[in-house]
Scaffold this motif. Sequence first.
Motif, PDB file in Angstrom:
ATOM      1  N   TRP A  42       0.882  -1.171   0.000  1.00 17.70           N
ATOM      2  CA  TRP A  42       0.000   0.000   0.000  1.00 17.70           C
ATOM      3  C   TRP A  42       0.912   1.211   0.000  1.00 17.70           C
ATOM      4  O   TRP A  42       1.529   1.529   1.006  1.00 17.70           O
ATOM      5  CB  TRP A  42      -0.886  -0.006   1.245  1.00 17.70           C
ATOM      6  CG  TRP A  42      -1.896   1.092   1.261  1.00 17.70           C
ATOM      7  CD1 TRP A  42      -1.675   2.403   1.557  1.00 17.70           C
ATOM      8  CD2 TRP A  42      -3.276   0.975   0.953  1.00 17.70           C
ATOM      9  NE1 TRP A  42      -2.835   3.098   1.454  1.00 17.70           N
ATOM     10  CE2 TRP A  42      -3.837   2.250   1.089  1.00 17.70           C
ATOM     11  CE3 TRP A  42      -4.094  -0.088   0.583  1.00 17.70           C
ATOM     12  CZ2 TRP A  42      -5.181   2.503   0.874  1.00 17.70           C
ATOM     13  CZ3 TRP A  42      -5.421   0.161   0.371  1.00 17.70           C
ATOM     14  CH2 TRP A  42      -5.957   1.441   0.510  1.00 17.70           C
ATOM     15  N   ASP A  43       1.002   1.864  -1.156  1.00 20.95           N
ATOM     16  CA  ASP A  43       1.881   3.033  -1.286  1.00 20.95           C
ATOM     17  C   ASP A  43       3.292   2.701  -0.802  1.00 20.95           C
ATOM     18  O   ASP A  43       3.886   3.421  -0.017  1.00 20.95           O
ATOM     19  CB  ASP A  43       1.287   4.217  -0.521  1.00 20.95           C
ATOM     20  CG  ASP A  43       1.877   5.536  -0.973  1.00 20.95           C
ATOM     21  OD1 ASP A  43       2.382   5.620  -2.105  1.00 20.95           O
ATOM     22  OD2 ASP A  43       1.821   6.504  -0.188  1.00 20.95           O
TER      23      ASP A  43
ATOM     24  N   THR B  88      -3.756  -0.261  11.600  1.00 19.37           N
ATOM     25  CA  THR B  88      -3.404   0.116  10.231  1.00 19.37           C
ATOM     26  C   THR B  88      -4.623   0.417   9.376  1.00 19.37           C
ATOM     27  O   THR B  88      -4.678   1.447   8.708  1.00 19.37           O
ATOM     28  CB  THR B  88      -2.584  -1.016   9.566  1.00 19.37           C
ATOM     29  OG1 THR B  88      -1.449  -1.297  10.382  1.00 19.37           O
ATOM     30  CG2 THR B  88      -2.132  -0.620   8.182  1.00 19.37           C
TER      31      THR B  88
ATOM     32  N   THR C 202      -6.315   3.643  10.398  1.00 19.97           N
ATOM     33  CA  THR C 202      -5.529   4.814  10.014  1.00 19.97           C
ATOM     34  C   THR C 202      -5.721   5.124   8.533  1.00 19.97           C
ATOM     35  O   THR C 202      -5.907   6.283   8.151  1.00 19.97           O
ATOM     36  CB  THR C 202      -4.035   4.571  10.312  1.00 19.97           C
ATOM     37  OG1 THR C 202      -3.882   4.283  11.702  1.00 19.97           O
ATOM     38  CG2 THR C 202      -3.200   5.777   9.941  1.00 19.97           C
ATOM     39  N   LEU C 203      -5.702   4.086   7.687  1.00 20.53           N
ATOM     40  CA  LEU C 203      -5.929   4.291   6.251  1.00 20.53           C
ATOM     41  C   LEU C 203      -7.331   4.827   5.998  1.00 20.53           C
ATOM     42  O   LEU C 203      -7.531   5.738   5.201  1.00 20.53           O
ATOM     43  CB  LEU C 203      -5.721   2.989   5.483  1.00 20.53           C
ATOM     44  CG  LEU C 203      -4.300   2.437   5.443  1.00 20.53           C
ATOM     45  CD1 LEU C 203      -4.293   1.049   4.809  1.00 20.53           C
ATOM     46  CD2 LEU C 203      -3.377   3.380   4.700  1.00 20.53           C
ATOM     47  N   TYR C 204      -8.299   4.261   6.688  1.00 23.67           N
ATOM     48  CA  TYR C 204      -9.691   4.679   6.505  1.00 23.67           C
ATOM     49  C   TYR C 204      -9.926   6.100   7.027  1.00 23.67           C
ATOM     50  O   TYR C 204     -10.703   6.858   6.451  1.00 23.67           O
ATOM     51  CB  TYR C 204     -10.634   3.701   7.198  1.00 23.67           C
ATOM     52  CG  TYR C 204     -12.086   4.030   6.995  1.00 23.67           C
ATOM     53  CD1 TYR C 204     -12.674   3.883   5.742  1.00 23.67           C
ATOM     54  CD2 TYR C 204     -12.864   4.501   8.035  1.00 23.67           C
ATOM     55  CE1 TYR C 204     -14.015   4.190   5.548  1.00 23.67           C
ATOM     56  CE2 TYR C 204     -14.201   4.808   7.847  1.00 23.67           C
ATOM     57  CZ  TYR C 204     -14.770   4.655   6.603  1.00 23.67           C
ATOM     58  OH  TYR C 204     -16.088   4.968   6.403  1.00 23.67           O
TER      59      TYR C 204
ATOM     60  N   THR D 213      -9.857   8.977   4.665  1.00 20.44           N
ATOM     61  CA  THR D 213     -11.004   9.193   3.783  1.00 20.44           C
ATOM     62  C   THR D 213     -11.840  10.366   4.252  1.00 20.44           C
ATOM     63  O   THR D 213     -12.277  11.185   3.470  1.00 20.44           O
ATOM     64  CB  THR D 213     -11.900   7.929   3.752  1.00 20.44           C
ATOM     65  OG1 THR D 213     -11.099   6.817   3.387  1.00 20.44           O
ATOM     66  CG2 THR D 213     -13.027   8.084   2.764  1.00 20.44           C
TER      67      THR D 213
ATOM     68  N   THR E 251      -3.944   6.386  -3.759  1.00 16.85           N
ATOM     69  CA  THR E 251      -2.620   5.783  -3.851  1.00 16.85           C
ATOM     70  C   THR E 251      -2.648   4.555  -4.733  1.00 16.85           C
ATOM     71  O   THR E 251      -3.714   4.056  -5.089  1.00 16.85           O
ATOM     72  CB  THR E 251      -2.106   5.426  -2.435  1.00 16.85           C
ATOM     73  OG1 THR E 251      -0.744   5.036  -2.517  1.00 16.85           O
ATOM     74  CG2 THR E 251      -2.925   4.315  -1.818  1.00 16.85           C
TER      75      THR E 251
ATOM     76  N   PHE F 117      -8.519   3.980  -2.721  1.00 12.88           N
ATOM     77  CA  PHE F 117      -8.803   4.587  -1.421  1.00 12.88           C
ATOM     78  C   PHE F 117      -9.835   3.737  -0.689  1.00 12.88           C
ATOM     79  O   PHE F 117     -10.702   3.132  -1.295  1.00 12.88           O
ATOM     80  CB  PHE F 117      -9.287   6.039  -1.559  1.00 12.88           C
ATOM     81  CG  PHE F 117     -10.550   6.204  -2.356  1.00 12.88           C
ATOM     82  CD1 PHE F 117     -11.781   6.303  -1.730  1.00 12.88           C
ATOM     83  CD2 PHE F 117     -10.513   6.258  -3.741  1.00 12.88           C
ATOM     84  CE1 PHE F 117     -12.947   6.457  -2.461  1.00 12.88           C
ATOM     85  CE2 PHE F 117     -11.666   6.417  -4.484  1.00 12.88           C
ATOM     86  CZ  PHE F 117     -12.897   6.513  -3.845  1.00 12.88           C
ATOM     87  N   PRO F 118      -9.734   3.674   0.659  1.00 12.52           N
ATOM     88  CA  PRO F 118     -10.669   2.857   1.435  1.00 12.52           C
ATOM     89  C   PRO F 118     -12.061   3.470   1.471  1.00 12.52           C
ATOM     90  O   PRO F 118     -12.207   4.685   1.589  1.00 12.52           O
ATOM     91  CB  PRO F 118     -10.068   2.832   2.842  1.00 12.52           C
ATOM     92  CG  PRO F 118      -8.878   3.693   2.813  1.00 12.52           C
ATOM     93  CD  PRO F 118      -8.707   4.284   1.474  1.00 12.52           C
TER      94      PRO F 118
END
Length: 160
Positions: free
Chosen positions: A27-28, A83, A86-88, A91, A103, A126-127
């Motif tokens: 992921w990125d 993790t 944090t990604l979500y 958004t 990404t 994106f999530p």
Amino acid sequence: MADLKTDGSTQSAAIWPLVRFSFKVLWDKTEIIFQEVTGLTSETQVIEYRGGSSPVYSTVKMPGIQKFNNITFKKGTFQTDNTLWTLYAGTNGGIKMNTIKRTSVTISLLDENQQVAMSWTLKNAFPVKVQVTDMKSDANEPAIETMEVAHEGLALVAQS
């Protein structure tokens, strides 16, 4: 078939298909360990057309816009690992709508030596959904969290 030994010490890559249980996700450029990845699908919509003066009583079919399904990632829930959240959070973290950082995500199938055999890249991912594990008092399995990701393209990456 000349490269096959009867003792099985070497096997031909042309005969034995890759296994699906050995893969990695970047992921990125950051590797995240997942238990399962599903939804790697690309579909071309069909456009049907028939001119009014056509002597044929059927439509002509043409390729139209490509459509990509959302990808679902599943991983174990660990006490100190947030993790996916944090990604979500990225958004909805922007002040304005549609300001999410998009990404690239690379999903690689690994061979028996844990080397990349095939890879697919998601464009502008994106999530869009995070799901906490289902909880059940008599269950005997690990807690799994799920993240669904939208993207704008799926491409097979050429391996050298």
